[in-house]
Design an enzyme around this catalytic site. Structure first.
Site: not given
Ligand code: PMP
Length: 414
Positions: A123, A200, A203, A226, A366
């Site tokens: 991401h 990270d 997910q 999430k 993203c």
């Molecule tokens: N890492 C991953 C794998 C994600 O899916 C996301 C959110 N889509 C993020 C980081 C970032 O999370 P946040 O926007 O809640 O900071």
């Protein structure tokens, strides 16, 4: 099977509505999860009865707010099996946690010629902070590639991680293809070369049991929203020794010990990294979301999502014109599935699904480098959570059928 969890749907008021005349089928959980009444009530109760700033007052409300805020930290500690609650830093979310580590640990420990290793599936939140750090430091950013299946290639990881590597930052579960990373093995490789592992977990934590000590992660981040908590609250886990050695991320109230005219000293962990008034209600809500997950049991949550993927993935793969990205073996998946329908733009697919009340996401998710690697501009992503049922999976399948008819798929294909 997956229908067994229907009892939880009653806890989620948002799911009780119709969208475009159809019952809402919410399959955008990888973007954000819905909130049960328990979490919503915890927020309103807090603001109705306890609201005060934490750590600063001796009055009853301040003490109550502080107790609840710190109790939430303790719940997080137990939930991810951190050694102590001082290793749990409240952040705004996964993005904030990753930026914190890059700006403090990274700034201090990465120098010209060093390497930072990430994967092509990251991401942007776990990519840009490292890319910019590498640019600032004249360090090299390296990417671990994927197997033909779309999973992180461990052989390539062994090639990319070297004695020059200082940081290995990898997603625990992909937000696009739902693949699960063998993070522990990657951590072993990193540690063999004297590098640290940043996980990270955005997910992963909502869906699988995560044990940061078992993973031997040096840092690990995730977002509350999430996993049914409010937006604007997240967690950075870090090993005490590393957190102790790091400079603060932001300066201001709460994070100081003594402030003199021309220098200052920092307070102890975890508050050294929590400058200013924090998202107190958000942290309390996260604690209640954790209680909710614990009542079900993370093993059960994973089994439920697995059953839904077992049911729907082979059916998706078999549909004429549908390409599923990532592994076709359901057991290699979380509840996140990315696909496209031949000849129909993903945004049109998502718009057509919405006419059926089905909420999915379309875009680059993203993860532009991943899209480029897979030769796609965008994808449709359906993502399941504990309140989804087989009915929702069937609705997804029928929405694909309706969309193909609406766009006259047969003619498009011809
Ligand atoms: N890492 C991953 C794998 C994600 O899916 C996301 C959110 N889509 C993020 C980081 C970032 O999370 P946040 O926007 O809640 O900071």
């Amino acid at each position: 099977m997956a229908e067994g969890f229907n009892q939880f749907r009653a806890d989620f008021p948002i799911l009780q509505q119709t969208v475009n005349g159809e019952p809402l089928t919410y399959l955008d959980n990888a973007a954000t999860a819905q909130k049960p009444n328990q979490v919503i009530s915890a927020l309103t109760d807090y603001y109705r009865s306890d609201n005060a700033n934490v750590h600063r007052g001796v009055h009853t409300l301040a003490e109550r707010a502080t107790l609840k805020y710190e109790a939430a930290r303790k719940k997080v500690q137990t939930f991810i099996n951190a050694d102590e609650s001082a290793e749990v830093i409240f952040t705004k979310g996964a993005t904030d946690g990753l930026n914190l580590v890059a700006s403090t640990y990274g700034e201090e420990n990465v120098h010209e010629g060093d390497e930072i290793v990430i994967s092509i599936t990251e991401h942007h939140s776990n990519l840009i902070p490292w890319q910019q750090l590498a640019l600032r430091k004249k360090a090299t950013l390296k990417y671990i590639g994927l197997t033909p299946n779309g999973e992180i290639d461990l052989d390539d990881a062994a090639r990319q991680i070297t004695d020059q590597t200082k940081i290995v930052a990898i997603t625990h579960a992909s937000n696009v293809m739902g693949t699960i990373t063998p993070l522990k093995k990657i951590g072993e490789l990193a540690h063999q070369h004297g590098a640290i592992l940043v996980g990270d977990g955005a997910q992963a934590v909502p869906h699988i049991k995560v044990d940061v000590q078992d993973l031997d992660a040096d840092f690990y981040v995730f977002s509350g929203h999430k996993m049914m908590a409010p937006t604007g609250i997240g967690v950075l886990y870090g090993k005490r020794q590393l957190l102790e050695e790091m400079p603060p991320y932001q300066y201001g109230g709460e994070m100081i010990d003594f402030v003199n005219l021309f220098d200052s000293t920092w307070t102890q962990l975890p508050w050294k990294f929590e400058a200013g008034t924090q998202n107190i209600a958000g942290a309390i809500g996260l604690g209640i979301a954790i209680d909710y997950l614990n009542t079900i049991g993370m093993a059960q949550v994973t089994v439920h999502e697995q059953q839904l993927v077992d049911y729907v993935l082979p059916k998706l793969v078999a549909i004429d014109g549908v390409t599923v990205f990532g592994p076709h073996d359901p057991s290699r998946h979380t509840g996140v599935i990315a696909f496209n329908i031949q000849g129909i733009h993903p945004h049109d697919v998502a718009t057509a699904f919405d006419m059926d009340g089905v909420a999915v996401r379309a875009g680059h998710h993203c993860a532009q480098p991943l899209m480029n690697t897979l030769g796609q501009v965008a994808m449709v992503r359906a993502s399941f959570y504990l309140y989804n049922t087989q009915t929702d999976a069937d609705k997804l399948l029928s929405a694909i059928k309706d969309t193909k008819e609406f766009f006259n798929y047969g003619a498009v294909k011809a």
